[in-house]
Design a protein around this motif. Structure first.
Motif, PDB file in Angstrom:
ATOM      1  N   THR A  94       0.851  -1.178   0.000  1.00  0.00           N
ATOM      2  CA  THR A  94       0.000   0.000   0.000  1.00  0.00           C
ATOM      3  C   THR A  94       0.894   1.238   0.000  1.00  0.00           C
ATOM      4  OG1 THR A  94      -0.161   0.133   2.429  1.00  0.00           O
ATOM      5  CG2 THR A  94      -1.742  -1.275   1.296  1.00  0.00           C
ATOM      6  N   VAL A  95       0.718   2.096  -1.000  1.00  0.00           N
ATOM      7  CA  VAL A  95       1.625   3.231  -1.209  1.00  0.00           C
ATOM      8  C   VAL A  95       0.824   4.495  -1.504  1.00  0.00           C
ATOM      9  CG1 VAL A  95       3.548   4.121  -2.569  1.00  0.00           C
ATOM     10  CG2 VAL A  95       3.363   1.664  -2.165  1.00  0.00           C
ATOM     11  N   GLY A  96       1.126   5.578  -0.796  1.00  0.00           N
ATOM     12  CA  GLY A  96       0.481   6.857  -1.031  1.00  0.00           C
ATOM     13  C   GLY A  96       0.834   7.426  -2.394  1.00  0.00           C
ATOM     14  N   GLY A  97       0.089   8.450  -2.806  1.00  0.00           N
ATOM     15  CA  GLY A  97       0.198   8.981  -4.154  1.00  0.00           C
ATOM     16  C   GLY A  97       1.582   9.430  -4.572  1.00  0.00           C
ATOM     17  N   THR A  98       2.230  10.258  -3.763  1.00  0.00           N
ATOM     18  CA  THR A  98       3.533  10.791  -4.164  1.00  0.00           C
ATOM     19  C   THR A  98       4.611   9.718  -4.244  1.00  0.00           C
ATOM     20  OG1 THR A  98       2.984  12.969  -3.268  1.00  0.00           O
ATOM     21  CG2 THR A  98       5.314  12.501  -3.638  1.00  0.00           C
ATOM     22  N   PRO A  99       4.779   8.869  -3.241  1.00  0.00           N
ATOM     23  CA  PRO A  99       5.763   7.785  -3.385  1.00  0.00           C
ATOM     24  C   PRO A  99       5.444   6.876  -4.570  1.00  0.00           C
ATOM     25  CG  PRO A  99       5.113   8.009  -1.091  1.00  0.00           C
ATOM     26  CD  PRO A  99       4.174   8.874  -1.891  1.00  0.00           C
ATOM     27  N   PHE A 100       4.153   6.650  -4.809  1.00  0.00           N
ATOM     28  CA  PHE A 100       3.772   5.804  -5.942  1.00  0.00           C
ATOM     29  C   PHE A 100       4.188   6.444  -7.256  1.00  0.00           C
ATOM     30  CE2 PHE A 100       0.645   4.877  -9.296  1.00  0.00           C
ATOM     31  CZ  PHE A 100       0.894   3.523  -9.460  1.00  0.00           C
ATOM     32  N   VAL A 101       3.973   7.745  -7.388  1.00  0.00           N
ATOM     33  CA  VAL A 101       4.312   8.449  -8.627  1.00  0.00           C
ATOM     34  C   VAL A 101       5.782   8.279  -8.961  1.00  0.00           C
ATOM     35  CG1 VAL A 101       4.727  10.775  -9.526  1.00  0.00           C
ATOM     36  CG2 VAL A 101       2.462  10.145  -8.709  1.00  0.00           C
ATOM     37  N   VAL A 102       6.639   8.385  -7.955  1.00  0.00           N
ATOM     38  CA  VAL A 102       8.080   8.264  -8.196  1.00  0.00           C
ATOM     39  C   VAL A 102       8.424   6.875  -8.716  1.00  0.00           C
ATOM     40  CG1 VAL A 102      10.364   8.320  -7.138  1.00  0.00           C
ATOM     41  CG2 VAL A 102       8.649  10.014  -6.489  1.00  0.00           C
ATOM     42  N   GLY A 103       7.901   5.834  -8.069  1.00  0.00           N
ATOM     43  CA  GLY A 103       8.158   4.470  -8.519  1.00  0.00           C
ATOM     44  C   GLY A 103       7.577   4.202  -9.892  1.00  0.00           C
ATOM     45  N   ALA A 104       6.389   4.738 -10.153  1.00  0.00           N
ATOM     46  CA  ALA A 104       5.738   4.527 -11.447  1.00  0.00           C
ATOM     47  C   ALA A 104       6.485   5.240 -12.566  1.00  0.00           C
ATOM     48  CB  ALA A 104       4.294   5.016 -11.383  1.00  0.00           C
ATOM     49  N   ALA A 105       6.965   6.431 -12.281  1.00  0.00           N
ATOM     50  CA  ALA A 105       7.655   7.206 -13.305  1.00  0.00           C
ATOM     51  C   ALA A 105       8.945   6.539 -13.762  1.00  0.00           C
ATOM     52  CB  ALA A 105       7.951   8.606 -12.784  1.00  0.00           C
ATOM     53  N   LEU A 106       9.562   5.759 -12.892  1.00  0.00           N
ATOM     54  CA  LEU A 106      10.790   5.052 -13.259  1.00  0.00           C
ATOM     55  C   LEU A 106      10.513   3.652 -13.811  1.00  0.00           C
ATOM     56  CD1 LEU A 106      13.223   5.988 -10.340  1.00  0.00           C
ATOM     57  CD2 LEU A 106      13.194   6.840 -12.682  1.00  0.00           C
ATOM     58  N   GLY A 107       9.241   3.287 -13.927  1.00  0.00           N
ATOM     59  CA  GLY A 107       8.906   1.973 -14.451  1.00  0.00           C
ATOM     60  C   GLY A 107       9.105   0.861 -13.455  1.00  0.00           C
ATOM     61  N   GLU A 108       9.149   1.191 -12.175  1.00  0.00           N
ATOM     62  CA  GLU A 108       9.408   0.187 -11.142  1.00  0.00           C
ATOM     63  C   GLU A 108       8.129  -0.338 -10.497  1.00  0.00           C
ATOM     64  OE1 GLU A 108      11.764   2.740  -8.798  1.00  0.00           O
ATOM     65  OE2 GLU A 108      13.637   2.260  -9.814  1.00  0.00           O
ATOM     66  N   LEU A 109       7.021   0.415 -10.637  1.00  0.00           N
ATOM     67  CA  LEU A 109       5.766   0.051  -9.986  1.00  0.00           C
ATOM     68  C   LEU A 109       4.583   0.251 -10.919  1.00  0.00           C
ATOM     69  CD1 LEU A 109       6.045   1.800  -6.479  1.00  0.00           C
ATOM     70  CD2 LEU A 109       6.672  -0.551  -7.065  1.00  0.00           C
ATOM     71  N   ALA A 110       3.542  -0.510 -10.649  1.00  0.00           N
ATOM     72  CA  ALA A 110       2.229  -0.251 -11.235  1.00  0.00           C
ATOM     73  C   ALA A 110       1.213  -0.410 -10.114  1.00  0.00           C
ATOM     74  CB  ALA A 110       1.927  -1.225 -12.363  1.00  0.00           C
ATOM     75  N   ALA A 111      -0.009  -0.003 -10.364  1.00  0.00           N
ATOM     76  CA  ALA A 111      -1.080  -0.217  -9.401  1.00  0.00           C
ATOM     77  C   ALA A 111      -2.040  -1.255  -9.971  1.00  0.00           C
ATOM     78  CB  ALA A 111      -1.822   1.078  -9.121  1.00  0.00           C
ATOM     79  N   ILE A 112      -2.632  -2.034  -9.086  1.00  0.00           N
ATOM     80  CA  ILE A 112      -3.671  -2.969  -9.528  1.00  0.00           C
ATOM     81  C   ILE A 112      -5.028  -2.590  -8.940  1.00  0.00           C
ATOM     82  CG2 ILE A 112      -2.091  -4.876  -9.963  1.00  0.00           C
ATOM     83  CD1 ILE A 112      -2.906  -6.092  -7.280  1.00  0.00           C
ATOM     84  N   ALA A 113      -5.046  -1.637  -8.010  1.00  0.00           N
ATOM     85  CA  ALA A 113      -6.293  -1.146  -7.420  1.00  0.00           C
ATOM     86  C   ALA A 113      -5.966   0.044  -6.530  1.00  0.00           C
ATOM     87  CB  ALA A 113      -6.990  -2.235  -6.598  1.00  0.00           C
ATOM     88  N   THR A 114      -6.998   0.683  -6.045  1.00  0.00           N
ATOM     89  CA  THR A 114      -6.847   1.718  -5.035  1.00  0.00           C
ATOM     90  C   THR A 114      -7.165   1.112  -3.673  1.00  0.00           C
ATOM     91  OG1 THR A 114      -7.572   3.392  -6.620  1.00  0.00           O
ATOM     92  CG2 THR A 114      -7.589   4.015  -4.309  1.00  0.00           C
ATOM     93  N   VAL A 115      -6.383   1.451  -2.676  1.00  0.00           N
ATOM     94  CA  VAL A 115      -6.666   1.003  -1.307  1.00  0.00           C
ATOM     95  C   VAL A 115      -7.715   1.915  -0.685  1.00  0.00           C
ATOM     96  CG1 VAL A 115      -5.697   0.597   0.996  1.00  0.00           C
ATOM     97  CG2 VAL A 115      -4.332   0.098  -1.045  1.00  0.00           C
ATOM     98  N   SER A 116      -7.541   3.226  -0.874  1.00  0.00           N
ATOM     99  CA  SER A 116      -8.479   4.190  -0.310  1.00  0.00           C
ATOM    100  C   SER A 116      -8.222   5.576  -0.886  1.00  0.00           C
ATOM    101  CB  SER A 116      -8.352   4.239   1.222  1.00  0.00           C
ATOM    102  OG  SER A 116      -7.008   4.511   1.606  1.00  0.00           O
ATOM    103  N   TYR A 117      -9.248   6.412  -0.819  1.00  0.00           N
ATOM    104  CA  TYR A 117      -9.119   7.835  -1.110  1.00  0.00           C
ATOM    105  C   TYR A 117      -9.261   8.553   0.226  1.00  0.00           C
ATOM    106  CZ  TYR A 117      -9.883   6.434  -5.964  1.00  0.00           C
ATOM    107  OH  TYR A 117      -9.768   5.840  -7.202  1.00  0.00           O
ATOM    108  N   THR A 118      -8.237   9.315   0.599  1.00  0.00           N
ATOM    109  CA  THR A 118      -8.132   9.740   1.995  1.00  0.00           C
ATOM    110  C   THR A 118      -8.035  11.255   2.183  1.00  0.00           C
ATOM    111  OG1 THR A 118      -5.708   9.514   1.942  1.00  0.00           O
ATOM    112  CG2 THR A 118      -6.971   7.565   2.555  1.00  0.00           C
ATOM    113  N   MET A 128      -2.521   3.710  -3.028  1.00  0.00           N
ATOM    114  CA  MET A 128      -2.584   2.724  -4.093  1.00  0.00           C
ATOM    115  C   MET A 128      -2.152   1.325  -3.636  1.00  0.00           C
ATOM    116  SD  MET A 128      -3.690   4.903  -6.152  1.00  0.00           S
ATOM    117  CE  MET A 128      -3.916   3.808  -7.560  1.00  0.00           C
ATOM    118  N   LEU A 129      -2.772   0.307  -4.228  1.00  0.00           N
ATOM    119  CA  LEU A 129      -2.302  -1.065  -4.071  1.00  0.00           C
ATOM    120  C   LEU A 129      -1.297  -1.279  -5.191  1.00  0.00           C
ATOM    121  CD1 LEU A 129      -2.627  -3.649  -2.408  1.00  0.00           C
ATOM    122  CD2 LEU A 129      -4.313  -4.424  -4.077  1.00  0.00           C
ATOM    123  N   ALA A 130      -0.025  -1.077  -4.857  1.00  0.00           N
ATOM    124  CA  ALA A 130       1.043  -1.102  -5.845  1.00  0.00           C
ATOM    125  C   ALA A 130       1.701  -2.469  -5.905  1.00  0.00           C
ATOM    126  CB  ALA A 130       2.089  -0.037  -5.508  1.00  0.00           C
ATOM    127  N   ALA A 131       2.265  -2.780  -7.064  1.00  0.00           N
ATOM    128  CA  ALA A 131       2.920  -4.072  -7.253  1.00  0.00           C
ATOM    129  C   ALA A 131       4.107  -3.918  -8.192  1.00  0.00           C
ATOM    130  CB  ALA A 131       1.940  -5.095  -7.827  1.00  0.00           C
TER     131      ALA A 131
END
Length: 331
Positions: free
Chosen positions: A90-114, A219-222
């Motif tokens: 489970t990863v918040g928006g900003t940390p997720f963006v960094v991992g996603a931008a480098l091609g290291e992460l994707a999301a498969i669902a949202t955990v919550s909108y907070t 995000m539910l990141a993987a």
């Protein structure tokens, strides 16, 4: 230079047709008896849906053999994903963006909108009653976190201030209350239930909450390897999160009990506060249409600040909805 990059970059591609095809094709095999997964989750309000799934056996019910690790912040979960010590988290928006931008992460669902859970609290006798009053004052914030990003780029500018208007002190979320109580900072920009705890103890008062500034998705990141090699487990995660979302709506008593347990070691939450906190998060696992533009805006902001290199992100691939679509259609 890029302060958000605290783990080695794996730079694995997400956008290949082969990866997407493998993920979707794997859905046809049905749920595995037991799919072993190393899972990292925030042991906090933001990670509550994951905690509920752990505590109530929902993951196991849907065929997941979870080796769980608790983390204090989504940034730490992101770093563990990038380092390869966990596969899903489970990863918040900003940390997720960094991992996603480098091609290291994707999301498969949202955990919550907070969005309702983000908040600024000022010390009781600080004289701070509005965001404008923060000018020239010290504010505790978890640097690199989603709430920190929102505070710096939306809350302050939304009140005619900038980052130079305040002194931001990097403080972990659990220490925000003590930072204000001890006088080392005048206020903190954090997340519930820390704000409610500070207010209930008479240490501080609310200045503002974040819902009008940001949806604050968690995000539910993987990792790409997980999506490619364990599509059955990804499907099981989706089924689990859908069931947990239903529990929030139909069995709030059980959910509230688990939330109270999370914070029992530090501060006992009253029943009134506990149920109030449940209303600050929306636990639907589905992506809202605004999500991709929201994340792209964060990328643009981070690039402009020099906190990450310029990059192109294909959000249609990063926000992987193949498992959600399959489960929602009865797959």
């Amino acid at each position: 230079m890029f302060e958000l990059f605290t783990a080695p970059a794996l730079r694995r591609p997400l956008t290949t047709a082969a990866l997407a095809a493998a993920a979707v094709a794997g859905l046809a095999g049905g749920a595995a008896a037991q799919e072993k997964v190393q899972f990292g989750y925030q042991y906090s309000l933001w990670g509550l849906p994951a905690v509920v799934a752990m505590e109530t056996g929902v993951f196991k019910k849907h065929g997941l053999d979870i080796e769980g690790r608790r983390f204090g912040a989504g940034k730490d979960v992101r770093d563990a994903l990038v380092a390869g010590s966990i596969s899903v988290g489970t990863v918040g928006g900003t940390p997720f963006v960094v991992g996603a931008a480098l091609g290291e992460l994707a999301a498969i669902a949202t955990v919550s909108y907070t969005g309702k859970s983000g908040c600024v609290v000022a010390g009781k006798n600080s004289g701070i009653n509005s965001v404008a009053d923060l000018k020239g004052r010290k504010v505790a914030s978890r640097t690199g976190s989603t709430t920190d990003m929102v505070f710096r780029t939306k809350v302050l500018p939304g009140n005619n201030l900038d980052q130079k208007s305040v002194t931001i002190v990097n403080v972990n979320f659990p220490d925000h209350v003590s930072a204000v109580a001890g006088g080392s900072t005048d206020a903190f920009a954090g997340v519930e239930p820390t704000c409610a705890i500070a207010v209930s103890q008479g240490i501080g008062h609310y200045v503002v909450t974040f819902e009008k500034y940001d949806m604050l998705p968690n995000m539910l990141a993987a990792t790409p390897d997980f999506i490619k090699k364990q599509p059955k487990a990804a499907t099981a995660f989706i089924k689990s999160m859908i069931e947990v979302d239903r529990m929030f709506k139909t069995d709030p008593k059980t959910v509230a009990g688990i939330l109270a347990k999370i914070y029992a070691q530090n501060t006992a939450l009253s029943e009134e506060v506990t149920y109030k906190l449940l209303d600050t998060i929306d636990t639907t696992p589905d992506y809202v249409p605004e999500l991709a533009p929201y994340f792209q805006a964060q990328v643009d902001e981070l690039v402009e600040q020099g906190r990450m290199p310029k990059t192109t992100v294909d959000w249609s691939k990063v926000l992987n909805d193949s498992f959600l679509k399959s489960v929602r259609s009865g797959g």
